[in-house]
Design a protein around this motif. Structure first.
Motif, PDB file in Angstrom:
ATOM      1  N   ASP A 282       0.806  -1.222   0.000  1.00 48.37           N
ATOM      2  CA  ASP A 282       0.000   0.000   0.000  1.00 48.37           C
ATOM      3  C   ASP A 282       0.837   1.269   0.000  1.00 48.37           C
ATOM      4  O   ASP A 282       0.318   2.354  -0.308  1.00 48.37           O
ATOM      5  CB  ASP A 282      -0.935   0.025   1.215  1.00 48.37           C
ATOM      6  N   TRP A 283       2.093   1.170   0.373  1.00 51.40           N
ATOM      7  CA  TRP A 283       2.954   2.357   0.419  1.00 51.40           C
ATOM      8  C   TRP A 283       3.569   2.699  -0.937  1.00 51.40           C
ATOM      9  O   TRP A 283       4.152   3.763  -1.104  1.00 51.40           O
ATOM     10  CB  TRP A 283       4.080   2.159   1.423  1.00 51.40           C
ATOM     11  N   THR A 284       3.471   1.815  -1.896  1.00 53.43           N
ATOM     12  CA  THR A 284       4.101   2.021  -3.199  1.00 53.43           C
ATOM     13  C   THR A 284       3.644   3.333  -3.826  1.00 53.43           C
ATOM     14  O   THR A 284       2.445   3.600  -3.935  1.00 53.43           O
ATOM     15  CB  THR A 284       3.772   0.854  -4.148  1.00 53.43           C
ATOM     16  N   GLY A 285       4.615   4.158  -4.216  1.00 57.13           N
ATOM     17  CA  GLY A 285       4.333   5.417  -4.892  1.00 57.13           C
ATOM     18  C   GLY A 285       4.022   6.588  -3.987  1.00 57.13           C
ATOM     19  O   GLY A 285       3.837   7.707  -4.473  1.00 57.13           O
ATOM     20  N   GLN A 286       3.993   6.385  -2.663  1.00 62.36           N
ATOM     21  CA  GLN A 286       3.678   7.491  -1.764  1.00 62.36           C
ATOM     22  C   GLN A 286       4.910   8.348  -1.498  1.00 62.36           C
ATOM     23  O   GLN A 286       6.037   7.854  -1.438  1.00 62.36           O
ATOM     24  CB  GLN A 286       3.125   6.963  -0.444  1.00 62.36           C
ATOM     25  N   ASP A 287       4.672   9.641  -1.302  1.00 65.32           N
ATOM     26  CA  ASP A 287       5.752  10.554  -0.922  1.00 65.32           C
ATOM     27  C   ASP A 287       6.172  10.247   0.510  1.00 65.32           C
ATOM     28  O   ASP A 287       5.333   9.888   1.351  1.00 65.32           O
ATOM     29  CB  ASP A 287       5.285  12.009  -1.013  1.00 65.32           C
ATOM     30  N   PHE A 288       7.464  10.432   0.779  1.00 66.96           N
ATOM     31  CA  PHE A 288       7.953  10.199   2.132  1.00 66.96           C
ATOM     32  C   PHE A 288       7.275  11.127   3.137  1.00 66.96           C
ATOM     33  O   PHE A 288       7.062  10.753   4.285  1.00 66.96           O
ATOM     34  CB  PHE A 288       9.475  10.338   2.191  1.00 66.96           C
ATOM     35  N   ALA A 289       6.893  12.322   2.708  1.00 63.81           N
ATOM     36  CA  ALA A 289       6.196  13.259   3.598  1.00 63.81           C
ATOM     37  C   ALA A 289       4.850  12.682   4.055  1.00 63.81           C
ATOM     38  O   ALA A 289       4.397  12.964   5.161  1.00 63.81           O
ATOM     39  CB  ALA A 289       5.982  14.597   2.903  1.00 63.81           C
ATOM     40  N   GLN A 290       4.212  11.851   3.216  1.00 67.45           N
ATOM     41  CA  GLN A 290       2.958  11.193   3.604  1.00 67.45           C
ATOM     42  C   GLN A 290       3.215  10.046   4.572  1.00 67.45           C
ATOM     43  O   GLN A 290       2.392   9.753   5.435  1.00 67.45           O
ATOM     44  CB  GLN A 290       2.249  10.624   2.371  1.00 67.45           C
ATOM     45  N   LEU A 291       4.352   9.388   4.406  1.00 67.82           N
ATOM     46  CA  LEU A 291       4.659   8.202   5.211  1.00 67.82           C
ATOM     47  C   LEU A 291       5.228   8.540   6.579  1.00 67.82           C
ATOM     48  O   LEU A 291       4.969   7.828   7.558  1.00 67.82           O
ATOM     49  CB  LEU A 291       5.643   7.303   4.453  1.00 67.82           C
ATOM     50  N   ASP A 292       6.005   9.610   6.667  1.00 66.75           N
ATOM     51  CA  ASP A 292       6.724   9.931   7.908  1.00 66.75           C
ATOM     52  C   ASP A 292       5.844   9.979   9.154  1.00 66.75           C
ATOM     53  O   ASP A 292       6.276   9.513  10.212  1.00 66.75           O
ATOM     54  CB  ASP A 292       7.508  11.246   7.753  1.00 66.75           C
ATOM     55  N   PRO A 293       4.602  10.503   9.102  1.00 61.86           N
ATOM     56  CA  PRO A 293       3.789  10.552  10.322  1.00 61.86           C
ATOM     57  C   PRO A 293       3.192   9.193  10.744  1.00 61.86           C
ATOM     58  O   PRO A 293       2.674   9.070  11.855  1.00 61.86           O
ATOM     59  CB  PRO A 293       2.652  11.516   9.979  1.00 61.86           C
TER      60      PRO A 293
ATOM     61  N   TRP B 254       8.314   0.042  10.672  1.00 61.24           N
ATOM     62  CA  TRP B 254       9.033  -0.603   9.569  1.00 61.24           C
ATOM     63  C   TRP B 254      10.511  -0.221   9.582  1.00 61.24           C
ATOM     64  O   TRP B 254      11.387  -1.062   9.441  1.00 61.24           O
ATOM     65  CB  TRP B 254       8.383  -0.212   8.243  1.00 61.24           C
ATOM     66  N   ASN B 255      10.800   1.041   9.773  1.00 63.64           N
ATOM     67  CA  ASN B 255      12.182   1.507   9.747  1.00 63.64           C
ATOM     68  C   ASN B 255      12.967   1.131  10.994  1.00 63.64           C
ATOM     69  O   ASN B 255      14.194   1.040  10.939  1.00 63.64           O
ATOM     70  CB  ASN B 255      12.231   3.016   9.491  1.00 63.64           C
ATOM     71  N   ALA B 256      12.285   0.875  12.098  1.00 55.82           N
ATOM     72  CA  ALA B 256      12.966   0.487  13.347  1.00 55.82           C
ATOM     73  C   ALA B 256      13.101  -1.026  13.496  1.00 55.82           C
ATOM     74  O   ALA B 256      14.025  -1.499  14.165  1.00 55.82           O
ATOM     75  CB  ALA B 256      12.203   1.051  14.548  1.00 55.82           C
ATOM     76  N   GLU B 257      12.191  -1.780  12.871  1.00 53.72           N
ATOM     77  CA  GLU B 257      12.139  -3.228  13.109  1.00 53.72           C
ATOM     78  C   GLU B 257      12.060  -4.001  11.795  1.00 53.72           C
ATOM     79  O   GLU B 257      11.150  -4.793  11.571  1.00 53.72           O
ATOM     80  CB  GLU B 257      10.932  -3.570  13.985  1.00 53.72           C
ATOM     81  N   ARG B 258      13.040  -3.790  10.938  1.00 49.72           N
ATOM     82  CA  ARG B 258      13.020  -4.442   9.632  1.00 49.72           C
ATOM     83  C   ARG B 258      13.087  -5.970   9.741  1.00 49.72           C
ATOM     84  O   ARG B 258      12.762  -6.664   8.798  1.00 49.72           O
ATOM     85  CB  ARG B 258      14.175  -3.952   8.766  1.00 49.72           C
TER      86      ARG B 258
ATOM     87  N   LEU C 196      18.564  -7.322  10.501  1.00 48.65           N
ATOM     88  CA  LEU C 196      18.040  -6.348   9.555  1.00 48.65           C
ATOM     89  C   LEU C 196      17.669  -5.032  10.233  1.00 48.65           C
ATOM     90  O   LEU C 196      17.472  -4.024   9.555  1.00 48.65           O
ATOM     91  CB  LEU C 196      16.847  -6.931   8.797  1.00 48.65           C
ATOM     92  N   ARG C 197      17.605  -5.027  11.565  1.00 47.68           N
ATOM     93  CA  ARG C 197      17.387  -3.765  12.289  1.00 47.68           C
ATOM     94  C   ARG C 197      18.563  -2.815  12.088  1.00 47.68           C
ATOM     95  O   ARG C 197      18.444  -1.617  12.328  1.00 47.68           O
ATOM     96  CB  ARG C 197      17.204  -4.027  13.785  1.00 47.68           C
ATOM     97  N   ASN C 198      19.696  -3.342  11.660  1.00 47.92           N
ATOM     98  CA  ASN C 198      20.885  -2.522  11.454  1.00 47.92           C
ATOM     99  C   ASN C 198      20.997  -1.994  10.026  1.00 47.92           C
ATOM    100  O   ASN C 198      22.055  -1.514   9.628  1.00 47.92           O
ATOM    101  CB  ASN C 198      22.139  -3.339  11.801  1.00 47.92           C
ATOM    102  N   HIS C 199      19.920  -2.070   9.266  1.00 48.12           N
ATOM    103  CA  HIS C 199      19.939  -1.659   7.856  1.00 48.12           C
ATOM    104  C   HIS C 199      20.373  -0.215   7.660  1.00 48.12           C
ATOM    105  O   HIS C 199      20.913   0.137   6.609  1.00 48.12           O
ATOM    106  CB  HIS C 199      18.554  -1.861   7.224  1.00 48.12           C
ATOM    107  N   ASP C 200      20.155   0.631   8.656  1.00 43.36           N
ATOM    108  CA  ASP C 200      20.472   2.049   8.498  1.00 43.36           C
ATOM    109  C   ASP C 200      21.866   2.407   9.016  1.00 43.36           C
ATOM    110  O   ASP C 200      22.225   3.578   9.070  1.00 43.36           O
ATOM    111  CB  ASP C 200      19.414   2.915   9.184  1.00 43.36           C
ATOM    112  N   ARG C 201      22.670   1.414   9.347  1.00 46.04           N
ATOM    113  CA  ARG C 201      24.017   1.684   9.854  1.00 46.04           C
ATOM    114  C   ARG C 201      25.064   1.737   8.748  1.00 46.04           C
ATOM    115  O   ARG C 201      26.234   1.990   9.017  1.00 46.04           O
ATOM    116  CB  ARG C 201      24.411   0.631  10.890  1.00 46.04           C
ATOM    117  N   PHE C 202      24.659   1.480   7.524  1.00 47.56           N
ATOM    118  CA  PHE C 202      25.573   1.606   6.393  1.00 47.56           C
ATOM    119  C   PHE C 202      24.789   2.080   5.186  1.00 47.56           C
ATOM    120  O   PHE C 202      23.575   1.920   5.113  1.00 47.56           O
ATOM    121  CB  PHE C 202      26.317   0.289   6.109  1.00 47.56           C
ATOM    122  N   GLU C 203      25.500   2.679   4.249  1.00 49.02           N
ATOM    123  CA  GLU C 203      24.882   3.298   3.074  1.00 49.02           C
ATOM    124  C   GLU C 203      25.079   2.423   1.842  1.00 49.02           C
ATOM    125  O   GLU C 203      26.098   1.750   1.690  1.00 49.02           O
ATOM    126  CB  GLU C 203      25.534   4.668   2.835  1.00 49.02           C
TER     127      GLU C 203
END
Length: 195
Positions: free
Chosen positions: A85-96, A103-107, A161-168
């Motif tokens: 359901d998130w496909t195509g949504q702007d990040f500004a819509q998703l952030d709240p 999802w971003n904390a518990e991948r 996978l919770r560490n997904h944001d520790r590297f680019e």
């Protein structure tokens, strides 16, 4: 031993604004074309060039395949996460959204609504890598997406996978792993060619 160069597709114009996911019609922009050309100039000649089915990956991979005179092969395992359901949504819509923050904390546990978990993505890639390793596939250039590449890195390093944001994993970057039937080893991470 099989060497896999995992290449994140080149940048597109929506890369920081919208969760494109598996939405169609998203091609690389001018910066993405320059990135694909830089990768094609610096990448050692692969035996095979594989790509995610999505347009932005196919366009990036086509530049690499042409530069190395290799056919382009589509590989479903390299497809982007299905964000449902998130496909195509702007990040500004998703952030709240609480679900988005989870999802971003518990991948390792969370799933986009009507979508695919990152753990499922990692599972399909583990099976694909095992197949490549058993086939002793030589050197493979595989064009995919940031979270897909991150799931392979986490698999190789034994990271949650919770560490997904520790590297680019930057657009147009190359991450290299070696695969044997017994081991998956990270050789290089997020190399951005300047060729």
């Amino acid at each position: 031993m099989t060497i896999i160069h995992l290449i994140r597709h080149g940048a597109h114009d929506l890369v920081s604004r919208r969760l494109c996911g598996r939405a169609g019609g998203v091609g690389i922009g001018e910066a993405g074309r320059r990135q694909a050309q830089a990768v094609s100039r610096t990448l050692p000649r692969p035996d095979r060039v594989l790509t995610s089915p999505l347009q932005r990956a196919r366009e990036t991979a086509a530049v690499i395949a042409a530069a190395h005179d290799r056919p382009l092969e589509e590989e479903a395992a390299l497809n982007e996460i299905d964000f449902g359901d998130w496909t195509g949504q702007d990040f500004a819509q998703l952030d709240p959204l609480a679900e988005w923050r989870r999802w971003n904390a518990e991948r390792d546990q969370a799933r986009p609504p009507n979508g695919e978990s990152m753990l499922e993505v990692q599972g399909r890639l583990a099976r694909w890598l095992e197949t490549l390793a058993k086939a002793d596939a030589g050197t493979v250039a595989a064009v995919s997406h940031a979270d897909v590449v991150k799931s392979v890195v986490a698999l190789a390093l034994g990271l949650s996978l919770r560490n997904h944001d520790r590297f680019e994993v930057a657009p147009g970057s190359v991450t290299t792993v070696s695969a044997t039937p017994d081991a998956l080893t990270l050789l290089r991470l997020n190399e951005v060619p300047h060729g």
